[in-house]
Enzyme design. Structure first.
Site, PDB file in Angstrom:
ATOM      1  N   CYS A  33      45.214  87.801  35.229  1.00 34.44           N
ATOM      2  CA  CYS A  33      44.927  87.209  33.910  1.00 34.44           C
ATOM      3  C   CYS A  33      43.443  86.964  33.614  1.00 34.44           C
ATOM      4  O   CYS A  33      43.090  86.687  32.476  1.00 34.44           O
ATOM      5  CB  CYS A  33      45.706  85.912  33.766  1.00 34.44           C
ATOM      6  SG  CYS A  33      45.595  84.842  35.194  1.00 34.44           S
ATOM      7  N   HIS A  84      40.487  81.604  30.535  1.00 35.54           N
ATOM      8  CA  HIS A  84      39.760  81.861  31.782  1.00 35.54           C
ATOM      9  C   HIS A  84      38.360  82.371  31.430  1.00 35.54           C
ATOM     10  O   HIS A  84      38.211  83.368  30.704  1.00 35.54           O
ATOM     11  CB  HIS A  84      40.467  82.932  32.614  1.00 35.54           C
ATOM     12  CG  HIS A  84      41.749  82.475  33.255  1.00 35.54           C
ATOM     13  ND1 HIS A  84      42.194  81.173  33.253  1.00 35.54           N
ATOM     14  CD2 HIS A  84      42.692  83.175  33.955  1.00 35.54           C
ATOM     15  CE1 HIS A  84      43.346  81.083  33.908  1.00 35.54           C
ATOM     16  NE2 HIS A  84      43.666  82.293  34.342  1.00 35.54           N
TER      17      HIS A  84
HETATM   18  P1  NAP Z   1      56.573  80.103  35.732  1.00 32.80           P
HETATM   19  O1  NAP Z   1      56.193  79.263  34.583  1.00 32.80           O
HETATM   20  O2  NAP Z   1      56.739  79.480  37.078  1.00 32.80           O
HETATM   21  O3  NAP Z   1      57.963  80.880  35.354  1.00 32.80           O
HETATM   22  C1  NAP Z   1      58.672  81.597  36.327  1.00 32.80           C
HETATM   23  C2  NAP Z   1      59.895  82.287  35.725  1.00 32.80           C
HETATM   24  O4  NAP Z   1      60.567  82.998  36.788  1.00 32.80           O
HETATM   25  C3  NAP Z   1      60.921  81.324  35.110  1.00 32.80           C
HETATM   26  O5  NAP Z   1      61.546  81.931  34.007  1.00 32.80           O
HETATM   27  C4  NAP Z   1      61.931  81.165  36.240  1.00 32.80           C
HETATM   28  O6  NAP Z   1      63.234  80.834  35.798  1.00 32.80           O
HETATM   29  C5  NAP Z   1      61.925  82.570  36.822  1.00 32.80           C
HETATM   30  N1  NAP Z   1      62.442  82.555  38.195  1.00 32.80           N
HETATM   31  C6  NAP Z   1      62.101  81.684  39.185  1.00 32.80           C
HETATM   32  N2  NAP Z   1      62.861  81.932  40.279  1.00 32.80           N
HETATM   33  C7  NAP Z   1      63.672  82.970  39.960  1.00 32.80           C
HETATM   34  C8  NAP Z   1      64.709  83.652  40.658  1.00 32.80           C
HETATM   35  N3  NAP Z   1      65.073  83.309  41.902  1.00 32.80           N
HETATM   36  N4  NAP Z   1      65.350  84.664  40.032  1.00 32.80           N
HETATM   37  C9  NAP Z   1      65.019  85.017  38.763  1.00 32.80           C
HETATM   38  N5  NAP Z   1      64.057  84.386  38.040  1.00 32.80           N
HETATM   39  C10 NAP Z   1      63.403  83.372  38.641  1.00 32.80           C
HETATM   40  O7  NAP Z   1      55.536  81.283  35.973  1.00 32.80           O
HETATM   41  P2  NAP Z   1      54.549  81.977  34.888  1.00 32.80           P
HETATM   42  O8  NAP Z   1      53.229  81.315  34.875  1.00 32.80           O
HETATM   43  O9  NAP Z   1      55.300  82.164  33.616  1.00 32.80           O
HETATM   44  O10 NAP Z   1      54.297  83.395  35.582  1.00 32.80           O
HETATM   45  C11 NAP Z   1      55.261  84.432  35.567  1.00 32.80           C
HETATM   46  C12 NAP Z   1      54.642  85.668  36.220  1.00 32.80           C
HETATM   47  O11 NAP Z   1      53.512  86.095  35.456  1.00 32.80           O
HETATM   48  C13 NAP Z   1      54.110  85.403  37.633  1.00 32.80           C
HETATM   49  O12 NAP Z   1      54.324  86.536  38.426  1.00 32.80           O
HETATM   50  C14 NAP Z   1      52.629  85.138  37.419  1.00 32.80           C
HETATM   51  O13 NAP Z   1      51.859  85.454  38.558  1.00 32.80           O
HETATM   52  C15 NAP Z   1      52.348  86.117  36.285  1.00 32.80           C
HETATM   53  N6  NAP Z   1      51.178  85.758  35.441  1.00 32.80           N
HETATM   54  C16 NAP Z   1      51.001  84.473  34.997  1.00 32.80           C
HETATM   55  C17 NAP Z   1      49.904  84.185  34.173  1.00 32.80           C
HETATM   56  C18 NAP Z   1      49.601  82.814  33.642  1.00 32.80           C
HETATM   57  O14 NAP Z   1      48.511  82.646  33.049  1.00 32.80           O
HETATM   58  N7  NAP Z   1      50.485  81.826  33.806  1.00 32.80           N
HETATM   59  C19 NAP Z   1      49.056  85.217  33.804  1.00 32.80           C
HETATM   60  C20 NAP Z   1      49.278  86.521  34.257  1.00 32.80           C
HETATM   61  C21 NAP Z   1      50.359  86.755  35.067  1.00 32.80           C
HETATM   62  P3  NAP Z   1      63.793  79.299  35.829  1.00 32.80           P
HETATM   63  O15 NAP Z   1      63.148  78.590  34.686  1.00 32.80           O
HETATM   64  O16 NAP Z   1      65.254  79.467  35.660  1.00 32.80           O
HETATM   65  O17 NAP Z   1      63.399  78.724  37.159  1.00 32.80           O
END
Ligand code: NAP
Length: 360
Positions: free
Chosen positions: A157, A252
């Site tokens: 990101c 960022h």
């Molecule tokens: P997050 O807020 O922790 O959300 C995680 C998601 O994954 C939730 O929908 C969760 O569902 C689901 N999940 C968790 N455990 C799971 C399982 N066992 N099976 C299926 N789904 C599951 O994370 P995020 O920040 O949105 O990030 C998501 C991805 O994007 C990550 O790989 C992260 O590295 C990447 N990313 C994030 C950003 C950022 O700025 N935040 C930027 C670029 C990339 P529940 O709600 O049901 O637990």
């Protein structure tokens, strides 16, 4: 044009909610399926995110009553959507396999997860920088026997805020030898709930697990070449990254020093290159494309995170403070919005490019 039915897996998380929000009135895509962990599966979307809807605007009406599927069960997405945006957080091996299973089942998968970023036949797109890398999908499909399915990923990101301006200079004929980048990254980059407030308030944490490696390695693939069905990284550029977590919600920032090999551009010429730089999303007038590929701010104290992260619908890459560097050649500051440009918005722009190029 009829809107394509899309599914968001990981729809309840920080990035997933941004997909739901950003796709609300999208002219090409419409959210018809949402999925998350087994903990959320079976609930209405509205119930699954109750108490943790983090967007400033209300939840779109069209998704409130969608029943959340189990993202681990590919069959649940069938007949509900034709394209998958992946924002799940799981261990990398599980994500790699799951995204491949979706692609095998015929879904184009555009992902924010890092699991496939290093896979040589998977394009890692910053659409203004390496749109040509999508052609690796032809080999990806042939090698893996996928007819309609594909996997395309977004890089980390924070990197577009410095890779895009660096690429504009490379495209103008300059060679980069070394880069030192210091990032100041928002707490939303860690997903919800992120670091504890008592760790963040009145503080800077000079460590984000895995982030420096990604910031050093991923730009080399984005700047790499497509040769014989693989993307080969440009290993001629050395990058050293220092990544810090700071107490801002979104955005960022990157402070960058650049050393050129051979001829180097002056400050004035660099500004000219950045101001006139335009990419494929701008040429194709893609729905999510910022009107300017790089925004250059002349004020001595810009970009600033709070003031500039929302430029062009938070898809803008804002650059400023360009000046000579007494150790390297030039230095500047770059900024982009991590959960929009750096995550959901960037992936939507990649999907628009894939659609415009006929990949689905
Ligand atoms: P997050 O807020 O922790 O959300 C995680 C998601 O994954 C939730 O929908 C969760 O569902 C689901 N999940 C968790 N455990 C799971 C399982 N066992 N099976 C299926 N789904 C599951 O994370 P995020 O920040 O949105 O990030 C998501 C991805 O994007 C990550 O790989 C992260 O590295 C990447 N990313 C994030 C950003 C950022 O700025 N935040 C930027 C670029 C990339 P529940 O709600 O049901 O637990």
């Amino acid at each position: 044009m009829k809107r394509m039915k899309v599914g968001v897996i990981g729809a309840t998380g920080m990035v997933g909610q941004n997909y739901v929000r950003l796709l609300k009135n999208h002219p090409w895509f419409e959210v018809k399926y949402v999925a998350a962990s087994p903990r959320s599966a079976g609930k209405k979307y509205e119930e699954a995110v109750a108490g943790r809807w983090l967007m400033e605007e209300p939840m779109p009406e069209a998704v409130r009553d969608l029943i959340v599927g189990d993202a681990n069960k590919v069959d649940e997405a069938k007949k509900k959507c034709d394209l998958i945006f992946s924002a799940i957080e799981l261990d990398k091996e599980a994500v790699r396999k799951l995204e491949e299973d979706y692609a095998k089942a015929g879904f184009p998968v555009v992902s924010n997860n890092s699991a496939h970023r290093g896979t040589p036949d998977v394009p890692m797109l910053i659409p203004e920088v390496n749109p040509g890398h999508i052609e690796v999908i032809d080999s990806q499909r042939e090698k893996r026997g996928w007819k309609k399915g594909l996997i395309c990923v977004k890089p980390n990101c924070s990197i577009q805020s410095y890779v895009t301006p660096l690429f504009a200079l490379i495209a103008a004929g300059y060679k980069i030898e070394a880069v030192i980048v210091t990032t100041m990254q928002a707490v939303s980059g860690a997903g919800y709930p992120g670091p504890a407030s008592l760790s963040m308030i009145d503080n800077v944490i000079p460590y984000i697990k895995g982030e420096e490696e990604k910031s050093e390695i991923e730009p080399l693939k984005v700047l790499g070449k497509l040769i014989n069905g693989k993307i080969l990284s440009d290993k001629s550029i050395k990058i050293a990254a220092h990544c810090n977590r700071v107490a801002v919600i979104d955005g960022h920032m990157a402070c960058v020093s650049v050393k050129f090999k051979g001829r180097k551009p002056s400050v004035e010429e660099t500004k000219k290159i950045w101001k006139s730089f335009t990419g494929e999303p701008q040429k194709l007038d893609l729905p999510t494309a910022p009107k300017e590929a790089i925004i250059y701010r002349e004020e001595p104290d810009r970009p600033q995170t709070r003031m500039d992260r929302d430029a062009w619908g938070a898809m803008g890459i804002t650059v400023g403070r360009l000046r000579e560097c007494p150790v390297f050649d030039l230095r500047f500051v770059g900024l982009s919005h991590n959960t929009v440009r750096g995550a959901a918005g960037g992936a939507i722009l990649s999907a628009e490019l894939l659609r415009a190029k006929g990949y689905f």
